[in-house]
Each structure stands twice: as C-alpha cells, then as structure tokens.
Design an enzyme around this catalytic site. Sequence first.
Site, short mmCIF file in Angstrom:
data_model
loop_
_atom_site.label_atom_id
_atom_site.label_comp_id
_atom_site.label_asym_id
_atom_site.label_seq_id
_atom_site.Cartn_x
_atom_site.Cartn_y
_atom_site.Cartn_z
N ILE A 12 5.66 6.74 13.57
CA ILE A 12 6.92 6.61 12.81
C ILE A 12 6.69 5.79 11.55
CG2 ILE A 12 9.36 5.93 12.96
CD1 ILE A 12 9.06 6.14 16.06
N PHE A 80 7.45 -2.06 13.20
CA PHE A 80 7.15 -0.97 14.13
C PHE A 80 6.08 -1.36 15.13
CE2 PHE A 80 8.27 1.41 10.19
CZ PHE A 80 9.23 2.28 10.69
N ALA A 81 5.24 -2.32 14.78
CA ALA A 81 4.05 -2.59 15.60
C ALA A 81 4.43 -2.94 17.03
CB ALA A 81 3.22 -3.72 14.98
N GLY A 82 3.72 -2.36 17.95
CA GLY A 82 3.97 -2.66 19.35
C GLY A 82 3.35 -1.61 20.23
N SER A 124 15.12 1.04 20.82
CA SER A 124 15.03 2.32 21.52
C SER A 124 16.29 2.55 22.33
CB SER A 124 13.82 2.25 22.45
OG SER A 124 13.84 3.31 23.37
N TYR A 149 8.22 -1.94 29.34
CA TYR A 149 8.34 -1.52 27.93
C TYR A 149 9.80 -1.64 27.48
CZ TYR A 149 9.21 1.38 23.91
OH TYR A 149 9.66 1.81 22.68
N LYS A 153 11.86 -4.29 24.72
CA LYS A 153 12.74 -3.93 23.60
C LYS A 153 14.07 -4.66 23.71
CE LYS A 153 10.09 -1.30 21.32
NZ LYS A 153 9.69 -1.56 19.97
N ARG A 231 17.71 15.84 26.12
CA ARG A 231 17.39 14.70 25.26
C ARG A 231 17.88 14.96 23.85
NH1 ARG A 231 16.70 12.99 29.47
NH2 ARG A 231 14.93 11.89 30.40
N ARG A 292 10.21 13.72 37.31
CA ARG A 292 9.36 12.55 37.01
C ARG A 292 10.18 11.30 37.34
NH1 ARG A 292 7.12 11.87 30.90
NH2 ARG A 292 9.30 11.40 30.51
P1 NAD Z 1 2.64 4.14 17.38
O1 NAD Z 1 1.85 3.62 18.54
O2 NAD Z 1 2.24 5.42 16.77
O3 NAD Z 1 2.68 3.03 16.22
C1 NAD Z 1 2.63 1.66 16.50
C2 NAD Z 1 1.58 1.05 15.58
O4 NAD Z 1 1.50 -0.34 15.86
C3 NAD Z 1 0.18 1.64 15.77
O5 NAD Z 1 -0.36 2.02 14.54
C4 NAD Z 1 -0.61 0.50 16.40
O6 NAD Z 1 -1.99 0.52 16.02
C5 NAD Z 1 0.12 -0.71 15.85
N1 NAD Z 1 -0.02 -1.89 16.70
C6 NAD Z 1 0.03 -1.96 18.06
N2 NAD Z 1 -0.15 -3.23 18.46
C7 NAD Z 1 -0.33 -3.97 17.35
C8 NAD Z 1 -0.58 -5.35 17.11
N3 NAD Z 1 -0.69 -6.23 18.12
N4 NAD Z 1 -0.71 -5.77 15.84
C9 NAD Z 1 -0.62 -4.90 14.80
N5 NAD Z 1 -0.40 -3.58 14.95
C10 NAD Z 1 -0.24 -3.12 16.23
O7 NAD Z 1 4.15 4.18 17.86
P2 NAD Z 1 5.42 4.86 17.15
O8 NAD Z 1 5.81 6.04 17.96
O9 NAD Z 1 5.20 5.00 15.70
O10 NAD Z 1 6.51 3.73 17.43
C11 NAD Z 1 6.79 2.72 16.48
C12 NAD Z 1 7.80 1.77 17.08
O11 NAD Z 1 8.96 2.48 17.46
C13 NAD Z 1 7.31 1.06 18.35
O12 NAD Z 1 7.77 -0.27 18.32
C14 NAD Z 1 7.98 1.84 19.48
O13 NAD Z 1 8.19 1.04 20.61
C15 NAD Z 1 9.29 2.21 18.81
N6 NAD Z 1 9.90 3.41 19.39
C16 NAD Z 1 9.15 4.55 19.47
C17 NAD Z 1 9.72 5.69 20.04
C18 NAD Z 1 8.91 6.96 20.19
O14 NAD Z 1 9.27 7.79 21.02
N7 NAD Z 1 7.85 7.17 19.42
C19 NAD Z 1 11.04 5.66 20.50
C20 NAD Z 1 11.76 4.48 20.38
C21 NAD Z 1 11.18 3.34 19.81
C1 WQD Z 2 11.34 14.04 27.36
C2 WQD Z 2 11.77 15.01 28.42
C3 WQD Z 2 10.75 14.70 30.60
C4 WQD Z 2 6.69 15.52 29.37
C5 WQD Z 2 10.38 8.30 26.16
C6 WQD Z 2 10.59 6.86 26.49
C7 WQD Z 2 11.71 6.29 25.65
C8 WQD Z 2 11.44 6.53 24.16
C9 WQD Z 2 11.13 7.97 23.88
C10 WQD Z 2 10.26 4.67 23.23
C11 WQD Z 2 12.00 14.37 29.79
C12 WQD Z 2 10.33 16.03 29.97
C13 WQD Z 2 8.05 15.36 29.35
C14 WQD Z 2 6.14 16.59 30.13
C15 WQD Z 2 8.35 17.26 30.75
N1 WQD Z 2 10.28 5.83 23.72
N2 WQD Z 2 8.88 16.21 30.02
N3 WQD Z 2 7.00 17.43 30.78
O1 WQD Z 2 11.05 10.09 28.65
O2 WQD Z 2 12.89 10.98 27.17
O3 WQD Z 2 11.57 9.04 26.43
O4 WQD Z 2 10.08 8.43 24.75
O5 WQD Z 2 11.15 3.87 23.14
O6 WQD Z 2 11.80 4.94 25.95
O7 WQD Z 2 10.91 6.76 27.88
O8 WQD Z 2 10.49 11.23 26.46
O9 WQD Z 2 8.95 12.99 25.73
O10 WQD Z 2 8.38 11.64 27.79
O11 WQD Z 2 10.26 13.26 27.87
O12 WQD Z 2 9.09 18.04 31.37
O13 WQD Z 2 4.91 16.77 30.21
O14 WQD Z 2 10.71 15.96 28.62
O15 WQD Z 2 11.02 14.87 31.95
O16 WQD Z 2 13.09 14.99 30.37
P1 WQD Z 2 11.55 10.34 27.31
P2 WQD Z 2 9.42 12.26 26.93
#
Ligand code: NAD
Ligand code: WQD
Length: 338
Positions: A12, A80-82, A124, A149, A153, A231, A292
């Site tokens: 992101i 975003f880092a995490g 999230s 996780y 958050k 979703r 799941r």
């Molecule tokens: P991502 O893992 O692709 O990006 C996170 C980045 O943070 C990575 O580049 C990683 O190398 C860096 N990072 C991790 N630990 C670090 C540290 N200790 N110091 C510096 N950098 C560090 O994840 P993303 O999908 O881009 O998500 C970005 C943010 O959004 C995260 O905080 C995640 O929890 C949150 N989020 C993601 C989703 C999703 O589904 N992708 C949904 C809701 C919230």
């Molecule tokens: C989506 C749907 C699965 C994989 C997660 C985190 C949430 C947020 C976003 C960070 C579900 C189904 C999935 C597969 C499947 N992240 N599925 N087969 O679980 O909605 O959310 O990512 O904050 O906190 O929990 O996302 O993409 O894993 O699943 O059928 O191989 O797809 O059951 O219904 P989820 P997902």
Amino acid sequence: MTILVTGGCGYIGSHTCVQLIKQGFDTIILDNLYNSKEIVLERIYQITGKRPQFYQGDIRDKHLLNNIFKENKVTNVIHFAGLKAVEESIKQPLKYYDVNIYGSINLLEAMKAANVKKFIFSSSATVYGTQPNIPYIETMETEEPTQPYGRSKLFIEKILQDLAKAEKDWSITLLRYFNPVGAHPSGLIGEDPQGIPNNLMPYITQVAIGKLKSLAVFGHDYNTIDGTCIRDFIHVMDLADGHLAALNYNSSHSGVNIFNLGSGQGSSILEVISTFEQVFKKKLAYHFAPRRAGDLPAYWANADKAKKLLNWQTHLNLYDMVHDSWNWQSKNPNGFNE
Ligand code: NAD
Ligand code: WQD
C-alpha cells in the site's frame, strides 16, 4: 510538504508514494525491507520520474529516526510500516507487538522530539472485531480482535487517542482499510507476498499463473447469497488516493479523526472468481474447502464519512481490481524477484 512514509516500499505504501509524488509532495521512505524489495524505488521512479529519498532501517531504531527528522524538514508522517500476517501473529505475538506497538511508539516519540505532529495511521477493519451488525461504521464501538495482529492495531488506535487527549496539538487520522487488492495500472508495482499467499487475490493470481494448483474456497455454507464469504474489496489506487485526501484533511483538523476506507459494497468470493474468469478468459481452478477459523461471514464498510468529510470515494470496481491484479502478476510472475 515533506511526507515521511514508513513502510513505503510495501504494497500500500508504494502505491501511496506514487500518488504523493504525482501530487508534488516530497516523499521520504523509511523501510527495513523486511517484506519488500529495494527495486520498488526503481519502479516508483519509472512511473513518476522521481525517486523518493530512501532510508533503509527499522522504525524501532531511535537513533535513525532522530537523524531522519534532523536531516529533513518532515511535515507529516504516514505510518504503514508493520507486520500484517494474522496467522503468524498468533504464533509469534511478541514479534508483532514489538514491531507494531513498540515501533509505533518509537516513531511517535521521535516525531514529538522533532515537533512533527501530523500523523496518519494504517488501521484496519479488524478493529470492529466480530460484530454482526454490518456495514461497519466509524461510530460503532471497536471490539477487541481475537488475534495479536488485530489487537496490535486496536492498541495503537487507543494509544493515539490517549496521546491526542493529553497533547492537543496532534492531528491524527486513523484509516481503517477493508480488503485492499489490485495494483498500479502500469503493472510495475503490486502485491508481492513471500511464500504461499494468505490473502485471496494473490492466491487467485498465483493459481492463474500456474504457481499454485487450485484455490481453496474456505466455506460455501455461510448464510450469504451464494454461501461464500463477503468482503469489501478496495482497489489499492483508490486506497492510495484516500491517503492524499486524509493528508489534506489532517492538515487542518486536530485530535483524532477516524475514517473507513472501503468501497461500501460487499462481493462474495464466488463473484470475485467469476470476475477473474472474465478477465482471464479461462476457468480458474478452485475447490470448496472447510471454513477457515476466524473468518467472518460478511462485512463491508459504510464509507459515507470519508465521502462527506474527505471528499473521497472509490472509483474502481471489482473488474478493475482483478484486471490490475492479473496485469501485475502476469507481467511479474515472480513478483519483484527478477
Ligand atoms: P506490506 O508488508 O506490503 O508493507 C509494510 C512495509 O513495512 C514493508 O515494506 C516492510 O518491509 C516494512 N516494515 C515492516 N517492519 C518494519 C520495521 N520494523 N521497520 C521499517 N519498516 C518495516 O503491507 P501492506 O499491505 O502495504 O500494509 C501496510 C499497512 O497497512 C500495515 O500496517 C498493515 O497492517 C496495514 N493494513 C494492511 C491491510 C492489507 O490487507 N494489506 C489491511 C489493513 C491494514
Ligand atoms: C478474504 C476472503 C477468506 C484465501 C485479512 C485480514 C484483515 C485485513 C485484510 C489487515 C475470506 C477467503 C482467502 C483463500 C479463500 N488485513 N479466502 N481462500 O481474511 O478478509 O482479511 O486481510 O489488516 O485483518 O484478516 O482477507 O484475503 O485472507 O480473505 O476462500 O485462499 O477470501 O475465507 O472470506 P480477510 P483474505
């Protein structure tokens, strides 16, 4: 304005950096490359003609953070880092709390010392817990998530609320993302999970590219239109633009402001698969598997607040999301590994 983007090489973060640069913001990335690759910087350059300034390092490194703020006139931070893998967080809770919570506190302390008090946090939809009343709206109480996780958050959200209560000069925006998917339309950047993907969309595209055999659809006996989970999928480019809208709002609103970033619409897993098949022009190999553990049947966002106050809404639909995910995967079969 100069924006420090932690985790800016990630999925992101990289898309948000592209949009920031296009809007003329000076962008500095801090990333330890734990879950990303340095080549992302090159790709950002190819898309925008600009390479963000880059610090390779950890948000838990106090000395580095203090230096970044000393060396640059940072005005805002997008954090975003995490770590984000739910299953892994159950097995390694300390690692998750250390990076996500301690890392965030460390960053906030460095910001405070440098008198930079504008902060946007990647939260999230997981902070809504398992509540059955959908759509989720920001006025609902949060509910403690069932895994580390999600808890990390929620705890960070609470820490930020306490901070803003104690110190009135902070402007903090909490962005609660729903399910981000898709990729930049150029196919130069996208989601690049390490190992077997946990999330639906990268799993689908890796089946389509031939790396994985068949998608397991987790559960088809839910009380939904077709029995599969629902979703709120949001295109990562729309999500990135949500950060620009939030940046603008955050510049003139102090305290804590919370926004859902979702499309406001739910799609079932079978709808995602059939939309993918339209794009792919072939059948996708999938089979039904047991539910799941921990999955909720259905949730999506009420996205009215962001529309009203941020003047932001999604523009890209499910077709665009799967199209761009597939475009990225097919152009980069091995992700960023060349
Ligand atoms: P991502 O893992 O692709 O990006 C996170 C980045 O943070 C990575 O580049 C990683 O190398 C860096 N990072 C991790 N630990 C670090 C540290 N200790 N110091 C510096 N950098 C560090 O994840 P993303 O999908 O881009 O998500 C970005 C943010 O959004 C995260 O905080 C995640 O929890 C949150 N989020 C993601 C989703 C999703 O589904 N992708 C949904 C809701 C919230
Ligand atoms: C989506 C749907 C699965 C994989 C997660 C985190 C949430 C947020 C976003 C960070 C579900 C189904 C999935 C597969 C499947 N992240 N599925 N087969 O679980 O909605 O959310 O990512 O904050 O906190 O929990 O996302 O993409 O894993 O699943 O059928 O191989 O797809 O059951 O219904 P989820 P997902």
